[in-house]
Enzyme design. Sequence first.
Site, PDB file in Angstrom:
ATOM      1  CG  ASP A  10       7.053  -2.668   0.381  1.00 35.78           C
ATOM      2  OD1 ASP A  10       6.892  -2.327  -0.805  1.00 35.78           O
ATOM      3  OD2 ASP A  10       6.134  -3.152   1.079  1.00 35.78           O
ATOM      4  CD  GLU A  70       6.525   1.526  -2.270  1.00 41.36           C
ATOM      5  OE1 GLU A  70       5.876   1.311  -3.307  1.00 41.36           O
ATOM      6  OE2 GLU A  70       6.529   0.735  -1.298  1.00 41.36           O
TER       7      GLU A  70
END
Length: 554
Positions: free
Chosen positions: A212, A282
């Site tokens: 993330d 990401e």
Amino acid sequence: MPSPERKSGARTSRPDWWRGATIYQVYPRSFQDTNGDGIGDLKGVTQRLGYIASLGVDAIWLSPFFTSPMADMGYDVADYCDVDPMFGTLGDFDELMKEAHRLGLKVIIDQVLSHTSDRHPWFEESRAHRNNPKADWYVWADPKPDGTAPNNWLSVFGGPAWEWDGVRKQYYMHNFLASQPDLNFHNPEVQAALLKVVEFWLKRGVDGFRLDTVNYFFHDRELRDNPAMVKDDDAPGLDAPDVNPYGMQNHLHDKTQPENLVFLERLRALIDRYPGRTTVGEVGDGARSLKTVAAYTGGGDKLHMCYTFDLLSPDFTANHIRACVGAAAEMISDGWICWAFSNHDVTRHASRFAQAADEREAVARLSISILAALRGSICLYQGEELGLPEAELSFDDLRDPYGIRFWPAYKGRDGCRTPMVWTSGGNHAGFSSGRKTWLPVPREHKALSVELQEGDEGSLLNHYRRTIAFRKAHPAVIEGGLTFLDLEEDVLALVRDKGKERLLFVFNMRRGPQEVPLPAHLTVKEVLALPGCSGCIDKGHLRLGALDGCCMRV
């Protein structure tokens, strides 16, 4: 209900199985509830793995299921090495892993390393006073003489990226919610602790990690102000909706720092000790995202692949896709990218791309056909194979703090997070037997349930299955090169080639039929049965229906 289990292909036995893989994202809160509390759980995911395997995908990506106060639906972690009771136990996770591997599915889990919950023991110790073993584990800074924040950095979720703490009499940094303090990656002890977390899950057998906000790990040591975003700068991209002032800054100092490359090398060295594992980062970096992907995946010593927000925009045109994919091919010479049209953070693409409700299914069919033809790995988000549109929710239904903060200008992310629809009737469309679900099940979603589409050979669900199978059957699509052709403005045409296999894909992105002149230098040897294709060739022209596509061996 779901058809008999079909194991994923033999590709997953290769060390580089992730290259060209099809990954299915599962949002556990909304997939399957087995205990009637209205919230999905790990046992529910395990129960539905046969369905996922029947799609023909190679892997699943599980959004966070770790111990958390759930201020940001699990992206605020309070214990990296345990399962939140809401989702089950570590034993339930082990059973999920066992069943997934039995079905030939790899398992990728989310790792939220850039920040923790403010209820994580690390932060509770860090904030206690300025002189303790973890005092420097988070980003703390003194106020300016007038008491204001150390600099002008903004939070993605609105407002300043700094929160005052009365105990330490300092500000701490948070790129997201104030209850999500940022870890200080400049501290070697923090890096070592996080690498231990990663190794905990590697030893438990996971096949990979979705990282993330991977470019948010480090901040500028000098805490310099970000400059304003001006017209001549890189565009702000899709890091935040345009109602959020976050996009008014050029984020030069609060993320994407050069030190991150060294940490990613350390992470990769750990991952490489466990053969066959992978990482996908990401990257939210505005118009610089592809440059960041190139840096983070190049050289074979950092991340295996990354994804960006480039194709998660509302722009569903040939020019946009060609520009994004072409730029990626030019910039990412020895790295790898993962493409997607939907995920848990953006409006579902059946709604985002469609100009009217009655064309959603056609848009969904064309979308997966295009995605499957691209070079890179691809990621599907649960429910897109059913053509689920974005749910229209009232303010009282919202659970997403981002949407609550910016309502009504921005409705947040709950509209793409509603429960999966397994049946057309029953209690909550087969998702839960409880009295109430954490988000409502939209009535219009029930008409698109797995149950109704399963037995219809022409359904979107079965179109997805055939398209994924088509992609896996052609090495040129999985691993081959990609060259775009300039035909018509609203036609996306590309050649994929590997060895003796050369495939021409032509997609009509016009909302009406058209004839497309085929390049004279290409000889069509065979029209392949690309799922959903209705095109035919007549005198050097390809006739395509609205939002249609065709594949030819050339």
